[in-house]
Every structure is written in structure tokens, then in C-alpha cells.
Enzyme design. Structure first.
Site, PDB file in Angstrom:
ATOM      1  N   LYS A  71      46.051  46.319  45.878  1.00  0.00           N
ATOM      2  CA  LYS A  71      47.225  45.441  45.989  1.00  0.00           C
ATOM      3  C   LYS A  71      48.511  46.072  45.440  1.00  0.00           C
ATOM      4  CE  LYS A  71      45.039  40.884  46.055  1.00  0.00           C
ATOM      5  NZ  LYS A  71      45.096  39.544  45.472  1.00  0.00           N
ATOM      6  N   ASN A  92      49.544  41.312  49.030  1.00  0.00           N
ATOM      7  CA  ASN A  92      48.241  40.915  49.590  1.00  0.00           C
ATOM      8  C   ASN A  92      48.310  40.748  51.107  1.00  0.00           C
ATOM      9  OD1 ASN A  92      49.382  38.371  50.039  1.00  0.00           O
ATOM     10  ND2 ASN A  92      47.569  37.275  49.338  1.00  0.00           N
ATOM     11  N   ARG A 159      43.652  37.631  26.002  1.00  0.00           N
ATOM     12  CA  ARG A 159      42.866  38.366  24.996  1.00  0.00           C
ATOM     13  C   ARG A 159      43.656  39.579  24.496  1.00  0.00           C
ATOM     14  NH1 ARG A 159      37.432  41.066  27.175  1.00  0.00           N
ATOM     15  NH2 ARG A 159      38.994  41.928  28.588  1.00  0.00           N
ATOM     16  N   ARG A 161      47.081  40.923  23.980  1.00  0.00           N
ATOM     17  CA  ARG A 161      48.437  40.370  23.929  1.00  0.00           C
ATOM     18  C   ARG A 161      49.461  41.271  24.629  1.00  0.00           C
ATOM     19  NH1 ARG A 161      50.925  36.519  19.812  1.00  0.00           N
ATOM     20  NH2 ARG A 161      53.111  36.607  20.423  1.00  0.00           N
ATOM     21  N   GLY A 246      39.443  26.620  42.503  1.00  0.00           N
ATOM     22  CA  GLY A 246      40.204  27.667  43.188  1.00  0.00           C
ATOM     23  C   GLY A 246      39.981  27.781  44.687  1.00  0.00           C
TER      24      GLY A 246
HETATM   25  P1  ATR Z   1      42.763  39.387  38.398  1.00  0.00           P
HETATM   26  O1  ATR Z   1      43.468  40.278  39.372  1.00  0.00           O
HETATM   27  O2  ATR Z   1      41.682  38.548  39.028  1.00  0.00           O
HETATM   28  O3  ATR Z   1      43.694  38.581  37.563  1.00  0.00           O
HETATM   29  P2  ATR Z   1      42.460  41.269  36.272  1.00  0.00           P
HETATM   30  O4  ATR Z   1      43.834  41.762  36.580  1.00  0.00           O
HETATM   31  O5  ATR Z   1      41.379  42.254  35.998  1.00  0.00           O
HETATM   32  O6  ATR Z   1      41.926  40.362  37.441  1.00  0.00           O
HETATM   33  O7  ATR Z   1      42.575  40.256  35.029  1.00  0.00           O
HETATM   34  C1  ATR Z   1      41.464  39.700  34.410  1.00  0.00           C
HETATM   35  C2  ATR Z   1      41.929  38.727  33.326  1.00  0.00           C
HETATM   36  O8  ATR Z   1      40.760  38.142  32.698  1.00  0.00           O
HETATM   37  C3  ATR Z   1      42.734  39.371  32.204  1.00  0.00           C
HETATM   38  O9  ATR Z   1      43.663  38.444  31.698  1.00  0.00           O
HETATM   39  C4  ATR Z   1      41.646  39.673  31.166  1.00  0.00           C
HETATM   40  O10 ATR Z   1      42.116  39.790  29.849  1.00  0.00           O
HETATM   41  P3  ATR Z   1      42.588  41.213  29.247  1.00  0.00           P
HETATM   42  O11 ATR Z   1      43.978  41.461  29.778  1.00  0.00           O
HETATM   43  O12 ATR Z   1      42.551  41.017  27.781  1.00  0.00           O
HETATM   44  O13 ATR Z   1      41.588  42.231  29.739  1.00  0.00           O
HETATM   45  C5  ATR Z   1      40.807  38.426  31.308  1.00  0.00           C
HETATM   46  N1  ATR Z   1      39.452  38.619  30.789  1.00  0.00           N
HETATM   47  C6  ATR Z   1      38.452  39.323  31.345  1.00  0.00           C
HETATM   48  N2  ATR Z   1      37.342  39.290  30.551  1.00  0.00           N
HETATM   49  C7  ATR Z   1      37.665  38.540  29.461  1.00  0.00           C
HETATM   50  C8  ATR Z   1      36.958  38.107  28.292  1.00  0.00           C
HETATM   51  N3  ATR Z   1      35.690  38.456  28.077  1.00  0.00           N
HETATM   52  N4  ATR Z   1      37.616  37.337  27.391  1.00  0.00           N
HETATM   53  C9  ATR Z   1      38.909  36.987  27.583  1.00  0.00           C
HETATM   54  N5  ATR Z   1      39.638  37.349  28.689  1.00  0.00           N
HETATM   55  C10 ATR Z   1      39.018  38.111  29.606  1.00  0.00           C
END
Ligand code: ATR
Length: 281
Positions: A71, A92, A159, A161, A246
Site C-alpha cells: 500500500k 488501496n 503500545r 508510543r 469491521g
Molecule cells: P494495520 O495496517 O492493520 O493497521 P499494522 O500497521 O501492522 O497493521 O498495525 C498493527 C497495530 O496493532 C499497531 O498499532 C500495533 O501496535 P505497535 O505500533 O505497538 O506495534 C498493534 N498491535 C499489534 N500487536 C499488538 C499487541 N500485542 N499489543 C498491542 N498492540 C498491538
């Protein structure tokens, strides 16, 4: 069928892509609206993506959907890009223009908002205080969609920041970044809570959150649709909150892409929902 009966070709490009439900959905709509078209899927490796996209018009494609992990890369090949795609930082949907040019758009914010408005007709953006969990690609679409509707108070909790701070820098300085560990407490100010993390998806851990401080009038929205019912939504429903999953976001973003290629926004009818439910969940 449309006038000259030429088959209008569209594809979805990802890596992997075999799991995608988009071909079934779009081919259903093509048939329903008697459009002579075909929607196929194409698996393209990251190191081949730019050349592949640039060749789409030559290979007769009038457009494409772009999915994980391409993307962001898709932005680079576009001669023109919508404000939405630029702000969200991801394409997208590609539309080919005369001369073999590619136009990039992103229909995810539209899908997110349309699903919200369908589920809650009285939704008032100006009176909304949104708490968005997550700061990945999906969160960018959600935050952008909310801002465009006029939501003024949006809290981002993630998670990591730094990822939330980066999202704020890229999307809008009015976004308020708060600490992930304070999520239970911060719910007390929210009228809309959105989970954009991958937590709760099939194969992932559940989102751990206590809804004790949340008003029963707040809307609880999980953009996950596999499964349709996450533990987060279950907990919210049990205490009387309006819940939204969703599935609609997926369907409405697809409908918007379809309209960009074929000029008709297809109806998100029961059959369209069934196609996704039967195969995907
Ligand atoms: P998408 O395109 O679907 O948004 P992504 O860009 O990989 O996928 O984002 C995944 C999100 O889920 C992020 O906000 C990630 O947090 P981090 O930025 O800290 O990685 C969050 N996420 C994934 N696993 C997590 C977990 N175990 N606990 C908390 N947040 C989680």
C-alpha cells in the site's frame, strides 16, 4: 452489458493474496450490474511491485486494489494521488488514466465512516470524543476519516508510543497521544472507542481492556471482521453499548473502489455480506 462488450479488467495485488475475498465480491457486483468486467488476483513480490504496477495499463487493467504489503509502495508509481491517500500514506485503489498514467486513492476512510453512519444514523461527529486504539495503517484511515467528518477530539493510544506520535505528525497536530497503559482509565471521556489494532483477529491475542469506565451510551467499534464477534465487542454488547464490527468497513471500502472504476456504487446487500461471511469467517 455495457455498450462495446469489452471486458474491463481489474485486479487485487498483494503478497500473499490468495486469502482475499475481494475477487468474489467484485465479480458478484460485476454480474449484478451487468458490467462486462473481470476482477482477478495477482501475487507480486515486493521487489517487483513498482515495475508490475507501472505495467498495469499496458496489460489492459483499468484499475487495481492494492493490499498488504504494497500500500505504501504504490504511492511511488502514481502520477496523481488523492488528498486522502496522501494523508493516510497508503494507496488501496489505483485507477488508470489516459496515457497509461496511474491515479492513487484510498477508500478505507470512506468505508470506516460509511459503516459507522449506517450503524448509527444519529451519529454526531461534532459531539464525538473518539478514543482510537492502535497507530498502524488502519488507524491512519480511521483518524483521517474521523477528522474529515469534523470530529475534534481524537485520542490515540498505542503500545509503541513513537508510532502514535508519528501518526500525529503525519495526519494532524490536533490528535492527542496518550499512554497505552492508561486505556482503561481514559475510556471515561470517550463517546466512541475504535479498535484498529490486530488484537482480537483470528490467531491473535484478545484486546485486553476493562470497559468499566465507559459510558453505556458510547459506540464501540472493532474494525476486525475475522471473527465478526471479538471479545471486545462481546463485552461491550453485554453492558449495553452499541457495537459495530469491521465487516461493513470492508464492504463499503470495496464498494467505493468499484465506483471509482465502473461509475456505479454497488449496493452492500445481503448477498455481498454472505459472500464474505461464507468464505471468510
Ligand atoms: P494495520 O495496517 O492493520 O493497521 P499494522 O500497521 O501492522 O497493521 O498495525 C498493527 C497495530 O496493532 C499497531 O498499532 C500495533 O501496535 P505497535 O505500533 O505497538 O506495534 C498493534 N498491535 C499489534 N500487536 C499488538 C499487541 N500485542 N499489543 C498491542 N498492540 C498491538
Amino acid at each position: 452489458m455495457i455498450a462495446n462488450q469489452k471486458t474491463l479488467k481489474v485486479c487485487i495485488i498483494g503478497y500473499p493474496v490468495s486469502h482475499s475475498l475481494s475477487p468474489l465480491l467484485h465479480n458478484y457486483w460485476l454480474k449484478k450490474y451487468k458490467i462486462s468486467g473481470e476482477y482477478v488476483s495477482s501475487e507480486v513480490k515486493p521487489d517487483e511491485i513498482e515495475a508490475h504496477l507501472l505495467n498495469l495499463p499496458k496489460h489492459g487493467f483499468i484499475g487495481a486494489n492494492i493490499t498488504i504489503p504494497h500500500k505504501r509502495a504504490a504511492i511511488k508509481v502514481c502520477s496523481e494521488i488523492s488528498d486522502t491517500a496522501r494523508k493516510v500514506g497508503a494507496v488501496n485503489t489505483l485507477i488508470t488514466a489516459p496515457g497509461g498514467k496511474l491515479i492513487g486513492d484510498n477508500t478505507d476512510p470512506y468505508g470506516f465512516i460509511k459503516n459507522l453512519k449506517k450503524a448509527y444514523k444519529k451519529w454526531n461527529p461534532r459531539q464525538t470524543k473518539a478514543l482510537v486504539l492502535g497507530a498502524g495503517g488502519a488507524s491512519r484511515s480511521v483518524c483521517y476519516g474521523l477528522l474529515k467528518e469534523g470530529v475534534r477530539e481524537i485520542y490515540i493510544l498505542n503500545r509503541n508510543r513513537t508510532n502514535a506520535e508519528n501518526l500525529k505528525t503525519d495526519i494532524n497536530d490536533s490528535l492527542i497521544v496518550k499512554s497505552w497503559k492508561d486505556r482503561n482509565l481514559l475510556l471515561n471521556c470517550a463517546t466512541l472507542v475504535v479498535n484498529t489494532t490486530s488484537l482480537g483477529m483470528t490467531g491473535m491475542q484478545d484486546l485486553k481492556i476493562s470497559l468499566e469506565n465507559l459510558s453505556e451510551k458510547a459506540i464501540v467499534y472493532d474494525i476486525v471482521y475475522t471473527p465478526l464477534n471479538t471479545s471486545f465487542l462481546d463485552a461491550a454488547r453485554q453492558r449495553g453499548n452499541l457495537t459495530i464490527n469491521g465487516l461493513g468497513m470492508f464492504l463499503y471500502q470495496a464498494a467505493k473502489s468499484f465506483s471509482l472504476w465502473f461509475g456505479i456504487e454497488p449496493d452492500v446487500d445481503e448477498r455481498a455480506k454472505q459472500i464474505v461471511l461464507e468464505r471468510g469467517i
